[in-house]
Motif scaffolding. Structure first.
Motif, PDB file in Angstrom:
ATOM      1  N   VAL A 240      14.922  42.522  24.502  1.00 45.56           N
ATOM      2  CA  VAL A 240      14.135  42.621  23.393  1.00 45.56           C
ATOM      3  C   VAL A 240      14.098  41.272  22.566  1.00 45.56           C
ATOM      4  CG1 VAL A 240      13.271  43.663  21.117  1.00 45.56           C
ATOM      5  CG2 VAL A 240      14.314  45.156  23.066  1.00 45.56           C
ATOM      6  N   GLY A 242      14.946  38.397  24.021  1.00 42.17           N
ATOM      7  CA  GLY A 242      14.393  37.454  24.882  1.00 42.17           C
ATOM      8  C   GLY A 242      12.854  37.400  24.831  1.00 42.17           C
ATOM      9  N   LEU A 243      12.358  38.666  25.008  1.00 38.91           N
ATOM     10  CA  LEU A 243      10.880  38.759  25.027  1.00 38.91           C
ATOM     11  C   LEU A 243      10.312  38.156  23.730  1.00 38.91           C
ATOM     12  CD1 LEU A 243      10.347  42.398  26.257  1.00 38.91           C
ATOM     13  CD2 LEU A 243       9.956  40.109  27.607  1.00 38.91           C
ATOM     14  N   LEU A 244      11.171  38.407  22.708  1.00 36.07           N
ATOM     15  CA  LEU A 244      10.559  37.856  21.345  1.00 36.07           C
ATOM     16  C   LEU A 244      10.775  36.297  21.352  1.00 36.07           C
ATOM     17  CD1 LEU A 244      10.042  38.766  18.193  1.00 36.07           C
ATOM     18  CD2 LEU A 244      12.278  38.749  17.774  1.00 36.07           C
ATOM     19  N   ASN A 246      10.283  34.348  23.757  1.00 29.85           N
ATOM     20  CA  ASN A 246       9.137  34.032  24.481  1.00 29.85           C
ATOM     21  C   ASN A 246       7.672  34.203  23.694  1.00 29.85           C
ATOM     22  OD1 ASN A 246      10.753  33.590  26.833  1.00 29.85           O
ATOM     23  ND2 ASN A 246      10.351  35.506  27.789  1.00 29.85           N
TER      24      ASN A 246
ATOM     25  N   LEU B 126      13.245  41.600  31.915  1.00 28.21           N
ATOM     26  CA  LEU B 126      12.670  40.079  31.377  1.00 28.21           C
ATOM     27  C   LEU B 126      11.961  39.449  32.512  1.00 28.21           C
ATOM     28  CD1 LEU B 126      15.907  38.721  30.124  1.00 28.21           C
ATOM     29  CD2 LEU B 126      13.887  38.581  29.036  1.00 28.21           C
ATOM     30  N   VAL B 240      16.494  47.484  17.804  1.00 28.14           N
ATOM     31  CA  VAL B 240      16.280  46.133  17.634  1.00 28.14           C
ATOM     32  C   VAL B 240      15.017  45.959  16.770  1.00 28.14           C
ATOM     33  CG1 VAL B 240      16.146  43.978  19.040  1.00 28.14           C
ATOM     34  CG2 VAL B 240      17.526  45.652  19.627  1.00 28.14           C
ATOM     35  N   ALA B 264       2.957  37.218  17.604  1.00 29.90           N
ATOM     36  CA  ALA B 264       4.214  37.300  18.611  1.00 29.90           C
ATOM     37  C   ALA B 264       4.749  38.521  18.684  1.00 29.90           C
ATOM     38  CB  ALA B 264       5.279  36.247  18.257  1.00 29.90           C
ATOM     39  N   LEU B 268       5.214  41.216  21.590  1.00 32.28           N
ATOM     40  CA  LEU B 268       6.385  42.012  21.997  1.00 32.28           C
ATOM     41  C   LEU B 268       6.271  43.414  22.163  1.00 32.28           C
ATOM     42  CD1 LEU B 268       9.613  41.917  21.988  1.00 32.28           C
ATOM     43  CD2 LEU B 268       9.632  42.469  19.841  1.00 32.28           C
ATOM     44  N   GLN B 271       4.818  44.444  25.419  1.00 34.31           N
ATOM     45  CA  GLN B 271       5.652  44.259  26.418  1.00 34.31           C
ATOM     46  C   GLN B 271       6.505  45.427  26.646  1.00 34.31           C
ATOM     47  OE1 GLN B 271       6.543  40.186  25.978  1.00 34.31           O
ATOM     48  NE2 GLN B 271       6.631  40.047  28.100  1.00 34.31           N
ATOM     49  N   LEU B 272       7.101  45.909  25.495  1.00 32.82           N
ATOM     50  CA  LEU B 272       7.960  47.103  25.474  1.00 32.82           C
ATOM     51  C   LEU B 272       7.077  48.490  25.159  1.00 32.82           C
ATOM     52  CD1 LEU B 272      10.328  45.858  22.794  1.00 32.82           C
ATOM     53  CD2 LEU B 272      10.621  46.159  25.365  1.00 32.82           C
TER      54      LEU B 272
END
Lengths: 344, 344
Positions: A240, A242-244, A246, B126, B240, B264, B268, B271-272
């Motif tokens: 999470v 890491g995705l943030l 990015n 990832l 998180v 951003a 995120l 993606q989640l």
């Protein structure tokens, strides 16, 4: 010798822990020149710390069996021997976990009433930290093991988290009583019957997503599932964040957002930082042995020493002994064998 | 009838999936008035969809045993019967997972060469998504089960992720070969021996933190650990993002940071979002049954239908059958019994 990071972290951590707990005294096992060099930056403990020079070091790649054979010529082995001899009240190490567990079990022996020691640690949640065990010492566990983990985990939560009556549950694949393995169902039945006077509240089962919710203070499971849960949580937290990271790199606007977000992101990093939850304990031995994360920093190592401090000053092992006796007293007697009938 | 969210999501999802795959046709099982009302917003499929009125609905609280007894008077049961009768190529449901698995297993039966079907789904990483199974259908598994899961999981990755030779590993508490349970060690030995000509690459073991790293395409485990890993990952992701939300609320500066960070944070969230990884499959049956998350939205349900589409058009069950034969052909013959020796 400081695991992946060297003696500076161990000694820096000791210096910081000494500031928090002035009654602490240290004996440092390892290669004396390296220890002396690191002590230059730790004036508070440099004057009073005892150094025991040991040439041998357990490496991260050593198998537990190899390490045991060299136990008495390594810093890790001798630190544990000092606990066995009563010269130290606790051993704290950032070294090889498997070797530490094997050496500690061999030297200190499993305490009375416990069949298998368990690796216990804190995991971050949306509320306070929660206690989780076993984290990998025992791949497969029966109902007796799980019950003993529950008793030890509750004592740990009272000692380290300062709770009066921690809430305890089994990690399971559903909340209903009939879910999961026979070992869990039998352990739950035993706890419902015999843990009636223990300082804990039994909640039944909690699912994987319940760990992070923080409604359960002590989460009990076998070492396989516990290890999977701990490492999946670590991996997901990295995913999470890491995705943030990015997402913040995506455009000029998101990059500006990143600049303004740094205080919030620092606060997040701090809450997830393993150093703030550091100090795994191999619980169920006649002695206190604490494992600091191999990559812990000075603050992290000081926290691991803090866990050792709490376990010693509050005498967790006596608490566990008392709870086990209480449990045994409420336990139904095993069914008596069929009376022998003589042949007429 | 649409699980927790009602027929609108099912029908909206079907409309969206029909747009992506024009060859799809739908038969909708459930209470006709509710279905007709929802179809008003779905002109593309309204004209061509077949409606089968069924009064009975499996509730989320129904036990699998209860649901099975009423199978032929419920929308879920009849949708599965349509697959059994060859009138439909796949059934997609957002309803009670336990009931769906029990009904599907009873009606469609386990396919030849598979001892136990497994629940499989995608998890975000990832890199790309990874396939994980079993997610909870089988609490305890032996080596044969794990090998069969590996074969099915690899076929799923080829079908749904479009990989030629997916990387497969067992979820374990260490990467070394000797780690974990006997079942895992035996399964790994079997795969190394007999999976030599299969379209998969066997990596050995992966730890819990390896799931999110995304270097393994197919992660194989028993249903207990798989369910714990899946739900721990869900819980940690919520932890998180929850801590992050709290951090943004801390001060005026962090609140400004939040405003600039919204693009951003949206990326995120996207993606989640479980809707983007939706569509769990009960794999190993004579027929395709897909479970959409109970709380999925229209896009999520369309993705679950997309998974069903891929499994049917690429005939995953024939792929699995072929792979199982290939595996059996390379498998060493069981040791022959000691030759009988006559007494001289």
């Amino acid at each position: 010798m400081g695991g992946d990071v060297g003696p500076e972290v161990v000694i820096g951590g000791a210096e910081l822990a000494r500031e928090r707990y002035p009654e602490l005294r240290f004996r440092l096992y390892g290669q004396e020149p390296l220890i002396r060099a690191a002590l230059a930056a730790a004036p508070r403990i440099a004057a009073e710390a005892e150094i025991v020079h040991v040439e041998g070091v357990v490496l991260g790649t050593d198998k537990p069996g190899q390490a045991i054979r060299r136990a008495k010529s390594t810093s890790m082995g001798l630190a544990i021997e000092a606990v066995k001899a009563g010269e130290a009240q606790a051993a704290v190490s950032a070294g090889n976990t498997g070797a530490l567990m094997a050496m500690a079990k061999l030297a200190l022996r499993t305490m009375q009433g416990i069949d298998r020691p368990a690796l216990v640690a804190l995991m971050p949640t949306l509320k306070s930290d929660s206690v989780v065990l076993d984290l990998g010492a025992n791949t497969e566990c029966d109902a007796e093991n799980l019950v003993q983990f529950a008793v030890m985990g509750a004592a740990f939560a009272r000692t380290v988290l300062g709770l009066d009556k921690p809430k305890v549950a089994f990690l399971n694949i559903g909340e209903e009583d009939m879910k999961g393995t026979e070992a869990i169902r039998d352990a739950a039945a035993l706890i419902r019957t015999a843990a009636v006077d223990l300082p804990l509240e039994f909640l039944g089962n909690v699912e994987g997503n319940g760990i992070a919710q923080g409604n359960t203070d002590v989460i009990v499971t076998d070492g396989f599932s516990g290890n999977i849960a701990l490492k999946t949580a670590e991996g997901t937290a990295k995913l999470v964040t890491g995705l943030l990271a990015n997402a913040y790199r995506a455009s000029l606007l998101t990059k500006i957002g990143y600049l303004f977000s740094r205080p919030a992101l620092r606060a997040l990093r701090d809450q997830l930082d393993p150093n703030n939850h550091n100090g795994a304990v191999f619980l169920g031995l006649n002695g206190v042995v604490v494992k600091s994360h191999g990559a812990a920093n000075i603050k992290g190592f000081a926290n691991a020493i803090g866990v050792a401090h709490d376990l010693v000053t509050q005498d967790i092992n006596s608490r566990i002994q008392l709870d086990l006796k209480n449990f045994a007293a409420h336990r139904p007697a095993p069914p008596s064998p069929e009376p022998a009938v003589g042949a007429a």
